[in-house]
Write a protein that holds these residues in place. Sequence first.
Motif, PDB file in Angstrom:
ATOM      1  N   VAL A   1       0.855  -1.186   0.000  1.00  0.00           N
ATOM      2  CA  VAL A   1       0.000   0.000   0.000  1.00  0.00           C
ATOM      3  C   VAL A   1       0.890   1.234   0.000  1.00  0.00           C
ATOM      4  O   VAL A   1       1.735   1.403   0.885  1.00  0.00           O
ATOM      5  N   VAL A   2       0.724   2.069  -1.003  1.00  0.00           N
ATOM      6  CA  VAL A   2       1.471   3.322  -1.104  1.00  0.00           C
ATOM      7  C   VAL A   2       0.574   4.437  -0.582  1.00  0.00           C
ATOM      8  O   VAL A   2      -0.539   4.646  -1.086  1.00  0.00           O
ATOM      9  N   VAL A   3       1.053   5.151   0.437  1.00  0.00           N
ATOM     10  CA  VAL A   3       0.265   6.172   1.122  1.00  0.00           C
ATOM     11  C   VAL A   3       0.787   7.566   0.770  1.00  0.00           C
ATOM     12  O   VAL A   3       1.993   7.825   0.850  1.00  0.00           O
TER      13      VAL A   3
ATOM     14  N   GLY B   1      -1.433  -6.553   8.001  1.00  0.00           N
ATOM     15  CA  GLY B   1      -0.781  -7.458   7.069  1.00  0.00           C
ATOM     16  C   GLY B   1      -0.297  -6.851   5.773  1.00  0.00           C
ATOM     17  O   GLY B   1       0.201  -7.568   4.904  1.00  0.00           O
ATOM     18  N   PHE B   2      -0.405  -5.533   5.635  1.00  0.00           N
ATOM     19  CA  PHE B   2       0.072  -4.877   4.423  1.00  0.00           C
ATOM     20  C   PHE B   2       1.513  -4.412   4.597  1.00  0.00           C
ATOM     21  O   PHE B   2       1.931  -4.027   5.698  1.00  0.00           O
ATOM     22  N   ALA B   3       2.271  -4.432   3.524  1.00  0.00           N
ATOM     23  CA  ALA B   3       3.524  -3.680   3.462  1.00  0.00           C
ATOM     24  C   ALA B   3       3.161  -2.257   3.049  1.00  0.00           C
ATOM     25  O   ALA B   3       2.290  -2.055   2.198  1.00  0.00           O
ATOM     26  N   VAL B   4       3.802  -1.271   3.661  1.00  0.00           N
ATOM     27  CA  VAL B   4       3.365   0.113   3.467  1.00  0.00           C
ATOM     28  C   VAL B   4       4.547   1.005   3.091  1.00  0.00           C
ATOM     29  O   VAL B   4       5.627   0.919   3.691  1.00  0.00           O
TER      30      VAL B   4
ATOM     31  N   THR C   1      -0.056  -3.851  -5.754  1.00  0.00           N
ATOM     32  CA  THR C   1       0.107  -2.514  -5.192  1.00  0.00           C
ATOM     33  C   THR C   1      -1.201  -1.746  -5.271  1.00  0.00           C
ATOM     34  O   THR C   1      -1.850  -1.704  -6.318  1.00  0.00           O
ATOM     35  N   VAL C   2      -1.568  -1.138  -4.155  1.00  0.00           N
ATOM     36  CA  VAL C   2      -2.724  -0.245  -4.095  1.00  0.00           C
ATOM     37  C   VAL C   2      -2.235   1.133  -3.662  1.00  0.00           C
ATOM     38  O   VAL C   2      -1.448   1.262  -2.714  1.00  0.00           O
ATOM     39  N   LEU C   3      -2.690   2.133  -4.366  1.00  0.00           N
ATOM     40  CA  LEU C   3      -2.324   3.516  -4.077  1.00  0.00           C
ATOM     41  C   LEU C   3      -3.455   4.151  -3.284  1.00  0.00           C
ATOM     42  O   LEU C   3      -4.629   4.067  -3.678  1.00  0.00           O
ATOM     43  N   THR C   4      -3.133   4.766  -2.148  1.00  0.00           N
ATOM     44  CA  THR C   4      -4.144   5.455  -1.363  1.00  0.00           C
ATOM     45  C   THR C   4      -3.606   6.806  -0.916  1.00  0.00           C
ATOM     46  O   THR C   4      -2.399   7.038  -0.884  1.00  0.00           O
TER      47      THR C   4
ATOM     48  N   ILE D   1      -9.236  -1.238   0.733  1.00  0.00           N
ATOM     49  CA  ILE D   1      -7.901  -1.523   0.211  1.00  0.00           C
ATOM     50  C   ILE D   1      -7.710  -3.026   0.015  1.00  0.00           C
ATOM     51  O   ILE D   1      -7.199  -3.479  -1.017  1.00  0.00           O
ATOM     52  N   ALA D   2      -8.147  -3.795   1.004  1.00  0.00           N
ATOM     53  CA  ALA D   2      -7.971  -5.244   0.941  1.00  0.00           C
ATOM     54  C   ALA D   2      -8.728  -5.847  -0.236  1.00  0.00           C
ATOM     55  O   ALA D   2      -8.236  -6.787  -0.883  1.00  0.00           O
ATOM     56  N   GLN D   3      -9.893  -5.331  -0.532  1.00  0.00           N
ATOM     57  CA  GLN D   3     -10.681  -5.856  -1.650  1.00  0.00           C
ATOM     58  C   GLN D   3      -9.939  -5.712  -2.974  1.00  0.00           C
ATOM     59  O   GLN D   3     -10.101  -6.560  -3.874  1.00  0.00           O
ATOM     60  N   LEU D   4      -9.167  -4.663  -3.108  1.00  0.00           N
ATOM     61  CA  LEU D   4      -8.375  -4.479  -4.326  1.00  0.00           C
ATOM     62  C   LEU D   4      -7.062  -5.267  -4.258  1.00  0.00           C
ATOM     63  O   LEU D   4      -6.622  -5.845  -5.254  1.00  0.00           O
ATOM     64  N   ALA D   5      -6.449  -5.284  -3.094  1.00  0.00           N
ATOM     65  CA  ALA D   5      -5.100  -5.837  -2.965  1.00  0.00           C
ATOM     66  C   ALA D   5      -5.077  -7.355  -2.991  1.00  0.00           C
ATOM     67  O   ALA D   5      -4.168  -7.970  -3.572  1.00  0.00           O
ATOM     68  N   TRP D   6      -6.051  -7.985  -2.351  1.00  0.00           N
ATOM     69  CA  TRP D   6      -5.994  -9.439  -2.195  1.00  0.00           C
ATOM     70  C   TRP D   6      -6.703 -10.111  -3.344  1.00  0.00           C
ATOM     71  O   TRP D   6      -6.513 -11.245  -3.650  1.00  0.00           O
TER      72      TRP D   6
END
Length: 305
Positions: A56-58, A84-87, A153-156, A300-305
Motif C-alpha cells: 500500500v502506497v500512502v 498485514g500490508f507492506a506500506v 500494489t494499491v495507491l491510497t 484496500i484489501a478488496q483491491l489488494a488481495w
Amino acid sequence: MPDDAAAARAAAEEESAFSHPPVDPDISSAYGDHPDQVIDFYAPRATAPDSPSPLVVVLHGGAWRARYDRRHITPFADYLARRGFAVANVEYRRGGEPPLIPGQGTAADGGAGDGATPSAGRWPETFDDVAAALDALPDLVRTALPQADPRRTVLTGHSAGGHLALWAAARHVLPADAPWRTTGPALLRGVVALAPIADFEVAEKLDVCGNASLQLLGGHEGFAARRPYADPVLLLPTGIATTLVQGRTDLVVPQAVAESYADAAAKAGEVAGLTLLEDVGHFPLIDPAADACAVVAEEIAQLAW
C-alpha cells in the motif's frame, strides 16, 4: 456555514486523529536529493510465512502545505501494517511554512494559527516528486521491503493526498507534452482515494482548504492552463480500478467533490466506486481509533488481495 454541533464534532474528530503519537518506520529510503524526497517503509506485522504481502502506497494530505508532513499519517500507515500490508509512506515537497508544531493551528486553517493561510503546494515540484517517488518505488521496495509483493500494489491518499493518488494513477492519460506522462498505465491493483480533492473546479467553488487547489496551480494566472495537467477529474477514464471513500459530514472536503469525480468517471464510461459513510467527517478515515478506518482498510484489501 456549519452549525455549532457539526463544527464541534468535526473538531473532536480532528483531535482524535491527531492524538496518536507518530510511528517510526522500519526503514527510510531517499528517491532524490531534497530532504522531502523520502519514502518511509513499514513491514507487515502479520503475514503468512513465505507469503508476500500486498503493498500500500500512502500519500498524506494537509492541503499540499508544508506544515503537514508525513508524520501525521504514520499511525494510519502502522495500522495498515498491523493488518498485514507492506506500506510505503511517501513524502513530497509542499508549499508554505515548515511542518506544524503540535497544538499550533488546525488542518482546517492549514495550520497557520494566526489566521494567515500558507500557500499550498509547489508547481511543478509537488508533481515532480510524486512522479519520481512512484518511478523509484519498485527498486526501493526490493531492498527495503522484501516481504512486499509489488504486483499487488494499491495507491491510497487522504484529502490532498487523495488528489495525488488519483493523479499518479492517471499519468498515462496526461497531455502528451506533460513531463510526468508515462507510456502506459501504472502496475496497480487500484486506487482508494480518501476524501480526495478530486475536482478542482468544484473545490474552488466550495473554497476547500482556503483555495488550496488554486494556489497549487500558481494562482489565477496558471489555474486554467495547468488544470489539464493536474486535475484528476480531467484525466478520465484511467482504466484503473478506483474507489473513493467519503464521509457524508465532511466539512473540510465536502461530499460534492467526490460525487463530481464519480459522475465524471461515469460520463467517461468508467465506474469509480463511491463509498459514503454516514455520520463521518474528514479525519476518521485515517484515524486508527475510528470505525471508518476499518472500512478504508477493507476497501484496500478488496483491491489488494
